[in-house]
Design an enzyme around this catalytic site. Structure first.
Site, PDB file in Angstrom:
ATOM      1  N   ASN A   1     -58.220  29.511 -13.302  1.00 10.89           N
ATOM      2  CA  ASN A   1     -57.258  30.522 -13.749  1.00 10.89           C
ATOM      3  C   ASN A   1     -55.809  30.097 -13.563  1.00 10.89           C
ATOM      4  O   ASN A   1     -54.933  30.594 -14.248  1.00 10.89           O
ATOM      5  CB  ASN A   1     -57.517  31.846 -13.022  1.00 10.89           C
ATOM      6  CG  ASN A   1     -57.643  31.671 -11.530  1.00 10.89           C
ATOM      7  OD1 ASN A   1     -58.420  30.839 -11.050  1.00 10.89           O
ATOM      8  ND2 ASN A   1     -56.881  32.435 -10.776  1.00 10.89           N
TER       9      ASN A   1
ATOM     10  N   GLN B   1     -62.006  33.182 -17.208  1.00 10.22           N
ATOM     11  CA  GLN B   1     -60.887  32.662 -18.010  1.00 10.22           C
ATOM     12  C   GLN B   1     -61.358  32.086 -19.340  1.00 10.22           C
ATOM     13  O   GLN B   1     -60.531  31.707 -20.169  1.00 10.22           O
ATOM     14  CB  GLN B   1     -60.146  31.572 -17.219  1.00 10.22           C
ATOM     15  CG  GLN B   1     -59.361  32.101 -16.044  1.00 10.22           C
ATOM     16  CD  GLN B   1     -58.166  32.946 -16.475  1.00 10.22           C
ATOM     17  OE1 GLN B   1     -57.575  32.722 -17.534  1.00 10.22           O
ATOM     18  NE2 GLN B   1     -57.812  33.929 -15.670  1.00 10.22           N
TER      19      GLN B   1
ATOM     20  N   HIS C   1     -60.839  42.198 -20.005  1.00 13.79           N
ATOM     21  CA  HIS C   1     -59.381  42.258 -20.191  1.00 13.79           C
ATOM     22  C   HIS C   1     -58.737  40.889 -20.354  1.00 13.79           C
ATOM     23  O   HIS C   1     -57.539  40.800 -20.607  1.00 13.79           O
ATOM     24  CB  HIS C   1     -58.713  43.054 -19.054  1.00 13.79           C
ATOM     25  CG  HIS C   1     -58.607  42.330 -17.766  1.00 13.79           C
ATOM     26  ND1 HIS C   1     -57.426  41.786 -17.312  1.00 13.79           N
ATOM     27  CD2 HIS C   1     -59.519  42.049 -16.819  1.00 13.79           C
ATOM     28  CE1 HIS C   1     -57.621  41.210 -16.132  1.00 13.79           C
ATOM     29  NE2 HIS C   1     -58.882  41.358 -15.815  1.00 13.79           N
TER      30      HIS C   1
ATOM     31  N   THR D   1     -73.167  55.842 -13.383  1.00 16.93           N
ATOM     32  CA  THR D   1     -73.125  56.194 -14.800  1.00 16.93           C
ATOM     33  C   THR D   1     -72.349  55.135 -15.576  1.00 16.93           C
ATOM     34  O   THR D   1     -71.242  54.769 -15.189  1.00 16.93           O
ATOM     35  CB  THR D   1     -72.471  57.577 -14.980  1.00 16.93           C
ATOM     36  OG1 THR D   1     -73.265  58.533 -14.279  1.00 16.93           O
ATOM     37  CG2 THR D   1     -72.377  57.957 -16.447  1.00 16.93           C
TER      38      THR D   1
ATOM     39  N   CYS E   1     -44.649  33.680  -1.912  1.00 19.80           N
ATOM     40  CA  CYS E   1     -43.632  34.688  -2.217  1.00 19.80           C
ATOM     41  C   CYS E   1     -43.981  35.517  -3.443  1.00 19.80           C
ATOM     42  O   CYS E   1     -43.453  36.591  -3.633  1.00 19.80           O
ATOM     43  CB  CYS E   1     -42.249  34.114  -2.480  1.00 19.80           C
ATOM     44  SG  CYS E   1     -41.485  33.489  -1.023  1.00 19.80           S
TER      45      CYS E   1
END
Lengths: 137, 395
Positions: free
Chosen positions: B152, B186, B208, B244, B332
């Site tokens: 990724n 990916q 997604h 479900t 960071c």
């Protein structure tokens, strides 16, 4: 500012941080500095070098070079403004909390920027003391 | 031109409007619980089974081998823990690589508490895992091997079929069978996902990443593979994943995958050309710019660099102020203080990893946007180097 993304969805940094990141003050080297402090955060790799010019116990000029994140650059910049005109005694009182306040606060996870710069300032003041030691001894 | 340039498709993609269209009826009119016996429920059930067949067609498996989950992280957790627990009488050893997604790495680590041990395979400077290394790591206690299909962060495509063959042959020589799982999150809609050609027993996908909705993943489990469900409750998904079923998202995932595979050739060609334009425009032109990952064995959408003398987080902010969305593996940015485990495993020094930048293109990007990045990015880097002192000789 063009970015819709930053200001609408990422209000992480204060306006002051963004100002000092975008237009950092006092970038560079003082060739004949009276004190130099260099600090590196071993974890994230951010590095700061602070140069001070000192006359009669007063910091008359300050410059910096910082390789780091937005917060580190902004705090470095604001610190150079903050220390100018201060006595060494006053400068010694500046800690990471003062520096965080000076940029209207740092987001959680970014407080290390204040630590880096506070340590560089401390190192510079220590350097001045060491250089002065042979004369004052 | 759009008001911003999105170059973080490896993080997530916008949902294709055709996918939204396909999903909509299942939120409102056709909302029935697929477990019911009445017509409304049967309509949901039918849509779900149709979605399962669509996915099975792409994977080259039977629909019964496809499970819908709440995402790729859940699918990875289920595959690794579910496989390991089912095999616990056969052994307690897992093999993975040092550059896996945290959903895989942390699943393996979580199994430490249950008496399992994991070998983390090293990678070379391009991020490639060696099938020989993988085979050598197999012991008479190994139960499961999990290797990503494509990384990724740096986009390196792993030789999953070769690795699978190598570890299985080694295991058979030791008189045992092992499970091979691949995290293909990916690679959905980009690489060949045929499970027989990949020679895998389990495979993970996230909708997604290929213009489908967030919150839905796909887990393939080959028939006969030992599996202990990790989520208990009702008998949904043939007792392998209780709860479900999320029909609109399942329909969306399948439609997104179908479209992505149908348009794979065009999209890959488009992305590859934009990716190469970025790489060629930066490496060799900007001083102190390095490409991370393999030059050719890489995802069509992925360009990952390190720039000397800057911190990735500052570059991201600089880009964002120009309306460009990108990502970085530097410390960071992740909230952690450590540099990317992927770059570290590839032998990139902590100093250099600080300046990492990932640009991942997508089907809606165009050449004009890439040119804008090539104009803006070197300027940002130059400005930050002036601040860091890297633009001048450092004393």
């Amino acid at each position: 500012m063009k970015s819709a993304l930053l200001y609408r969805y990422m209000p992480r940094y204060s306006t002051k941080v963004m100002d000092h990141f975008t237009n950092p003050r006092n970038v560079g080297v003082i060739e004949d500095a009276d004190a130099v402090g260099r600090e590196r955060n071993p974890a994230c790799g951010d590095t700061m070098t602070l140069y001070l010019k000192i006359r009669d116990g007063i910091i008359v000029d300050a410059r910096f070079q910082t390789l780091g994140c937005t917060a580190s650059i902004a705090v470095s910049s604001v610190t150079t403004e903050l220390v100018k005109g201060k006595s060494l005694e006053e400068a010694r009182m500046i800690d990471r909390h003062c520096l965080g306040d000076a940029v209207d606060g740092l987001p959680p996870g970014k407080t290390h920027a204040g630590v880096l710069v506070a340590d560089a300032l401390k190192a510079a003041l220590g350097d001045y003391k060491t250089r002065a030691a042979p004369d004052t001894a | 031109m759009k008001d911003y340039i999105y170059l973080d498709h490896a993080a997530t993609t916008p949902v294709d409007p055709r996918v939204v269209e396909a999903m909509l009826p299942y939120f409102t009119e056709r909302f029935g619980n697929p477990s019911g016996v009445y017509t409304l429920s049967q309509s949901s059930h039918g849509a779900m089974e149709e979605a399962r067949e669509t996915v099975a067609d792409v994977l080259g498996c039977s629909p019964g081998e496809v499970i819908f989950t709440g995402g790729a992280s859940e699918a990875d957790n289920a595959a690794i823990k579910g496989g390991a627990f089912a095999m616990r009488r056969e052994g307690n050893h897992l093999i993975t690589s040092a550059i896996e997604h945290h959903a895989v790495l942390h699943s393996c680590q979580a199994l430490d508490d249950y008496g399992f041990e994991t070998t983390y395979l090293d990678v070379d400077a391009a991020g490639l895992i060696s099938p020989e290394d993988a085979a050598e790591a197999v012991t008479d206690r190994t139960v499961l091997v999990t290797i990503m299909l494509a990384n990724n962060e740096v986009g390196t495509i792993e030789p999953v079929a070769d690795i699978s063959r190598a570890v299985k042959e080694r295991a058979w020589a030791l008189g045992r069978d092992i499970i091979v799982h691949t995290d293909a999150a990916q690679a959905g809609g980009v690489l060949d996902l045929n499970v027989d050609r990949l020679e895998v027993d389990m495979l993970t996908l996230a909708a997604h990443k290929f213009y489908g909705p967030k919150g839905v993943g796909i887990l393939y489990i080959r028939d006969g593979t030992p599996f202990t469900p990790q989520q208990h409750g009702g008998s949904q998904e043939k007792n392998r994943r209780a709860g479900t079923e999320n029909i609109p998202l399942i329909v969306g995932a399948a439609e997104a995958l179908r479209l992505a595979v149908e348009e794979q050739g065009t999209n890959n060609e488009h992305c590859t050309s934009l990716r190469d334009r970025l790489i060629d425009g930066l490496v060799g032109r900007v001083e102190g710019a390095y490409l991370n990952g393999h030059r050719t064995l890489r995802l069509p959408n992925n360009a990952n660099f390190c720039f000397d003398g800057v911190a990735g987080e500052s570059v991201l902010l600089g880009l964002d102020m120009e309306g460009i969305a990108a990502s970085s593996g530097s410390a960071c940015t992740s909230g952690s203080m450590d540099p990317s485990h992927v770059l570290t495993a590839m032998g990139v020094s902590a100093e250099r990893a600080v300046g990492s930048l990932r640009l991942t293109v997508g089907k809606s990007n165009d050449g004009e946007e890439i040119d804008k990045v090539l104009e803006v990015l070197p300027r940002i880097i130059q400005r930050l180097r002036e601040v860091s002192g890297a633009a001048q000789p450092v004393g």
